[in-house]
Enzyme design. Sequence first.
Site, PDB file in Angstrom:
ATOM      1  N   SER A 100       0.681  -1.197   0.100  1.00  0.00           N
ATOM      2  CA  SER A 100      -0.142  -0.044  -0.059  1.00  0.00           C
ATOM      3  C   SER A 100       0.918   1.393   0.052  1.00  0.00           C
ATOM      4  CB  SER A 100      -0.726   0.024   1.389  1.00  0.00           C
ATOM      5  OG  SER A 100      -2.207  -0.719   1.056  1.00  0.00           O
TER       6      SER A 100
ATOM      7  N   LYS B  69       0.133   3.879  -2.821  1.00  0.00           N
ATOM      8  CA  LYS B  69      -0.827   4.881  -2.684  1.00  0.00           C
ATOM      9  C   LYS B  69      -0.200   6.355  -2.518  1.00  0.00           C
ATOM     10  CE  LYS B  69      -4.467   2.324  -0.518  1.00  0.00           C
ATOM     11  NZ  LYS B  69      -3.968   0.876  -0.555  1.00  0.00           N
TER      12      LYS B  69
ATOM     13  N   SER C 186      -5.937   3.978   3.946  1.00  0.00           N
ATOM     14  CA  SER C 186      -5.311   3.146   3.217  1.00  0.00           C
ATOM     15  C   SER C 186      -6.412   2.232   2.366  1.00  0.00           C
ATOM     16  CB  SER C 186      -4.442   1.937   3.749  1.00  0.00           C
ATOM     17  OG  SER C 186      -3.627   1.169   2.946  1.00  0.00           O
TER      18      SER C 186
END
Length: 543
Positions: A199, A202, A377
């Site tokens: 993640s 991102k 997230s």
Amino acid sequence: MVVPELRGWQAARPRLARLARTARPRLARLAQGARPGLTRAVQTVKPQVARLASAAGPRPGRPRTWQYTAGAATAGLALAAGVVTAAGPWDSTGQRTAERDRAAALGRAGGADHGRGSDTSDVSSGTSSAPSAAPVLVGLGGTGTALTSAAGGPALATVLGPLLDDPALGVRRSAAVVDVATGRRLYGKGADDGFTPASTTKIATAVAALSALGPDHRLTTRAALEPGTGRLVLIGGGDPTLTAHQAAGGWASLCTLADATAAALAERGTHEVTLSYDTTLYAGSGLHPIGVNENLAEVSALTADEGRTDDSAEGPAPRVADPAADAARAFARFLDERGVRATADPGPAKASGRARTVAAVSSPPLSDVVERMLTNSDNDIAEALARQTAAATGRRPDFAGGAQAVAAQLGRLGLPLGGAAFHDGSGLDRGDRLTADLLTALLRTAAAPGHPELRPVLTGLPVAGFTGTLADRYAAGGADGAAGIVRAKTGTLTGVNTLAGTAVDKDGHLLAFAFLTDGTTDPAAAQGALDATATALAGCGCG
């Protein structure tokens, strides 16, 4: 198999005050005026972090750290000292305006509560709140002593090396630490090697979307009437935060859209419509390569509440099979409740060029959406922003086009893309590759005075011990010395644990760091080892 983040985002309360955006030149004036307060804030944090450094023993395990006082578990983040006006969704320090507004409303100079409980400080007993978090950008871009250049060198390697050798971090690991003031790399371990980023992808998605669309961009959902047909089309604008809940919490609402649509139709004497929905803003399959998964709904230009079948707002959850159809059915119900009979089971149809908008609702500014994505997230927002970036830059708005658009935007910013590969916007695709060098470059660019449009990348990072995917980390097990000081994006897949963000060290240096691992077998142990490493970085006076 996908391992969700171990701690979901605790949704931020609606902003208590939303200030008008002002011209960019005000940023410099605000920063200049805020500097004395920011310097005092840094000096407040220094003693505690100094105790962290002195408490650390010679063993290569986790360093022992200073302990917060009684109010620490429920104390917060906001910096009450500093500027009192803001330009855009952040103030001149990079602090979220929501944090500042909350602190001001509670009248606290430190340890402001941000929804995780009440303040337990007791002046009469001598206990006090935990110190406020240092501002995101401590004196960045100005003169003075609040932010100076860190020297790094062998001392930093001595501190971080043993921690990164922890077996809990798997068979491969990579790391980079950069001085944000100068861009100089202070530490590197395989920093140019491509790793599965999970993640932390991102961060790249956020930078690309903000640079392509701008922080003030809004995503609009419309109801359009086809002239002379009685056909109403619900047109998806790709807003992943659209909600069907009565309490919208400041996000765009299908209920609000139904109110405005019913009123507009009543003015035309229309009380019955044939409802359809248009999702043609996006192209290609909406099913992520990982398949049906509770971490992500099918990607669609029209979705409400991310297709969740429960009342959750974050984290894994069961999803509807067709988010667009589900949103359209909800809209039909809302119209019916407002006196407009609509097709109970609408079907897909592209709006014609003659269709006229009768009502619309828009998301908050992209800056807010990016903050929510990073703090939470949020995979659904990430995939939507990748496609929005593709659409804005002339690429096909599907998974491949979104990935290409993200890479292209980063290239335009001059960021180091060697070793990087993009396949989605969320990091759920195990084929994604990022380097520690690229992650720290992304963070430094987001902090650069010349890129104020990227500041939400920093203000959206989870805050250690307080918000998002770091809310329950740095609060126990010897890693609480960095609570409120480290701000970082987490990443977790099976066998992969990553952490990338910023920290203000004991000497007031703002550092960007990235730690990536591969081949981990115990996610909790790996996270603990990463947290210990970030804590040591925050407590290091290694200049």
